[in-house]
Design an enzyme around this catalytic site. Structure first.
Site, PDB file in Angstrom:
ATOM      1  N   ASP A 324       0.913  -1.127   0.107  1.00 36.51           N
ATOM      2  CA  ASP A 324      -0.045   0.025   0.014  1.00 36.51           C
ATOM      3  C   ASP A 324       0.969   1.387  -0.088  1.00 36.51           C
ATOM      4  O   ASP A 324       1.925   1.385   0.571  1.00 36.51           O
ATOM      5  CB  ASP A 324      -0.863  -0.200   1.181  1.00 36.51           C
ATOM      6  CG  ASP A 324      -1.737   1.057   1.339  1.00 36.51           C
ATOM      7  OD1 ASP A 324      -2.832   0.986   0.339  1.00 36.51           O
ATOM      8  OD2 ASP A 324      -1.839   1.943   2.209  1.00 36.51           O
ATOM      9  N   GLU A 353       1.699  -0.077  -4.854  1.00 36.24           N
ATOM     10  CA  GLU A 353       0.777   0.939  -5.114  1.00 36.24           C
ATOM     11  C   GLU A 353       1.252   2.255  -5.467  1.00 36.24           C
ATOM     12  O   GLU A 353       1.929   3.033  -4.503  1.00 36.24           O
ATOM     13  CB  GLU A 353      -0.282   1.129  -4.058  1.00 36.24           C
ATOM     14  CG  GLU A 353      -1.310   2.187  -4.527  1.00 36.24           C
ATOM     15  CD  GLU A 353      -2.171   2.531  -3.274  1.00 36.24           C
ATOM     16  OE1 GLU A 353      -3.405   2.901  -3.472  1.00 36.24           O
ATOM     17  OE2 GLU A 353      -1.773   2.621  -2.287  1.00 36.24           O
TER      18      GLU A 353
END
Length: 612
Positions: A324, A353
């Site tokens: 993330d 990400e």
């Protein structure tokens, strides 16, 4: 004499209890035979730093770190020649106490484990919204937020057991890898269902199940030749994390002092003209006030995160990570984190990400990038997410008439920039995820547009990822809030009127979406030409995009007609790929299509042809 002796023992016991109780030991155990033999164990307890430590079984203590907080001690040992076994740490001051530690045996060939790659189709779920397999764990006394399915942003009760009970559904769909949003404990008072504000990164949230349940999910997936990808968060924890409430060091998290919001301008990470304060505020600023920003430039923090990640790989037999907010981390620290994991597991894939809108900027974060090499930087991150392709998906299928910048040229231009990447086969392609607008909402459940989009990510380079529910036509309006794009999967709860997990429970419309998606990805499973073949594409004409995937054994031709009208076009232009082929089998209908002279295709349609 016995009375005095017992009294002395009681005093000793009370002294140990009052001043040296170990409340946390992390990692709670470790594994023998690791590539990096050094292990740093964190002991946490009241005034633990006042004690001198030793260890049994000829285990060597390499280093002891005590911080300004006396409740922590970090002990590094060398496990190089230590077999799987138990040994004992002794802590001595005026009194003494011991703590057992265990090195476990690794699975055979653990270091050489394979990972997800371009042969896979990844299915993304939010576990709280997928299926409630065990209603008894919906609420947990030790955690703040209780189950309330009537509240859109509340805990709804989905759990690991619910996932396990529906693995046959995923297998039928053509899924080969499962990415679940985080499952570790999140003790936020509200909106804890997304679990990105973790409060204990060694513990599965009890409302999802147990650590053992998570390991069982991994094992059940492997029985079906499916893989498990853990959503790992290096950038931040939740404000309810037990360690944030008693920080080991002041700089364990970024402080200004206190809170400062990130400016979210990730370009400052490589912008040669950026001011130092802007770069600092991007990397060190907090994502949101409830998520303290971890300081990966602190060696204790970095090592803690490395070991936690490796511990989960070994414990749950993981097959990959999705990381993330990768590009918000300290870029030197996150590169060390990534390299440490891939040094331990050379074939382990990690996708970051990197939510940016320019291919050069996204390429910067991929391992061995020709872009970041300009600055002598290497993130060591194997894979990034293809957000520019996602950007095109948000509008392209409503652009019925082509112009210089609109229509299928957007998709063409995305692939025209593939030269910027070090490895295009290791890009994650997707039409949506848990943070974006729902595709079926944007396009008003237009099945033909769904077919075009899914066919595209199934046949271009990279690793296709789908988002739970899209395969049955699920929509959701991001304008109404995140909860609307994260709705409960129908049939996941007892009493649901619509059970979309089985054919007989799905509506006619849901079956139409499901059957198409299943046929497409079941076909893709064994198509090496799609997984690793070369690609040649042709500049779209009249909003028709044609491209080929090919290798020494096969050629696949894909045609997308993004107009609303039936179009007939000559095939001579594509001769360099068609060569001596005269026909192609449409994998969606099974029909043979003559390609010698021309092809006709109705509006908003796609052909996937195996040439023969």
């Amino acid at each position: 004499m016995n009375f005095k002796k017992n009294l002395s023992l009681l005093v000793l016991f009370l002294s140990v209890s009052a001043f040296a109780q170990i409340d946390k030991m992390e990692p709670p155990f470790w594994y023998a035979g690791m590539h990096n033999p050094e292990l740093q164990i964190m002991f946490y307890g009241k005034n633990i730093a006042q004690y001198e430590a030793s260890v049994s079984n000829n285990v060597v203590i390499k280093n002891v770190v005590k911080t300004e907080n006396p409740n922590y001690i970090f002990i590094t040992i060398d496990t190089k020649n230590t077999p799987a076994s138990d040994f004992v740490f002794s802590f001595k001051n005026k009194v003494a106490f011991t703590k057992k530690y265990t090195l476990k045996a690794r699975r055979p060939n653990s270091a050489q484990r394979k990972s997800f790659d371009s042969s896979d189709m990844i299915y993304l779920i939010m576990p709280d919204r997928f299926a409630n397999g065990n209603p008894n764990n919906d609420t947990d006394k030790s955690l703040n937020e209780k189950a309330d399915r009537n509240t859109p942003g509340g805990r709804h009760g989905g759990d690991i057991e619910g996932i396990i009970k529906h693995l046959d559904y995923l297998e039928e769909l053509g899924v080969t890898a499962l990415w679940s949003t985080p499952l570790c404990e999140d003790n936020d008072k509200t909106h804890s269902y997304h679990t990105y504000g973790q409060s204990d990164v060694y513990r599965i949230d009890p409302r999802y199940g147990t650590n053992e349940d998570y390991a069982r999910l991994s094992a059940e997936l492997k029985k079906r030749n499916m893989k498990l990808i853990k959503d790992y968060v290096t950038n931040h924890w939740g404000a309810e994390h037990w360690m944030y409430k008693d920080l080991p060091t002041y700089d364990w998290v970024h402080q200004f002092p206190g809170f400062s919001q990130s400016n979210y301008r990730m370009t400052t990470q490589f912008d040669t003209n950026a001011s130092a304060i802007d770069a600092k505020n991007c990397m060190d600023g907090w994502f949101v006030p409830s998520m303290p920003d971890l300081n990966q430039s602190n060696p204790l923090v970095l090592n803690y995160l490395i070991q936690n990640a490796i511990w989960w790989i070994e414990y749950a037999d993981l097959d990959g990570f999705r990381v993330d907010t990768y590009s918000y981390n300290d870029k030197v620290g996150i590169a060390k984190w990534t390299k440490a994991i891939t040094d331990e597991y050379p074939y382990f894939n990690i996708v970051g990400e990197v939510w940016m809108h320019d291919q050069a900027q996204m390429s910067y974060w991929q391992k061995d990038s020709p872009i970041s090499a300009i600055q002598s930087y290497n993130s060591y991150l194997p894979s990034v997410m293809d957000f520019t392709l996602h950007d095109a998906f948000g509008s392209v299928f409503n652009e019925d008439k082509a112009s210089w910048n609109d229509g299928m040229i957007k998709v063409y231009d995305n692939f025209a920039n593939d030269f910027l990447y070090a490895n295009t086969n290791n890009l994650l392609t997707f039409i949506e995820n848990h943070d974006t607008g729902r595709f079926n909402q944007i396009y008003k459940n237009d099945f033909k547009k769904y077919q075009m989009a899914m066919a595209l990510i199934a046949t271009v380079r990279g690793i296709p990822q789908t988002y739970y529910g899209s395969e049955i036509g699920m929509a959701g309006d991001k304008g109404k809030g995140d909860a609307d794009i994260r709705q409960d999967f129908p049939g996941g709860w007892n009493g649901d009127k619509n059970n979309a997990f089985v054919k007989s429970g799905r509506t006619e419309e849901q079956n139409k979406f499901f059957d198409f998606t299943s046929k497409l990805f079941q076909w893709r499973k064994n198509k090496t030409v799609i997984h690793s073949g070369k690609m040649t594409h042709y500049i779209p004409e009249d909003n028709i995009y044609v491209y080929f995937r090919y290798d020494d054994k096969e050629t696949v031709m894909v045609v997308i007609n993004n107009t609303v009208e039936t179009k007939t076009f000559k095939t001579k232009r594509f001769q360099e790929n068609i060569k001596n082929f005269t026909a192609g089998k449409d994998i969606l209908t099974g029909k043979s299509i003559d390609i010698k002279n021309e092809i006709s295709l109705e509006g908003k349609s796609v052909l996937i042809l195996e040439l023969n």
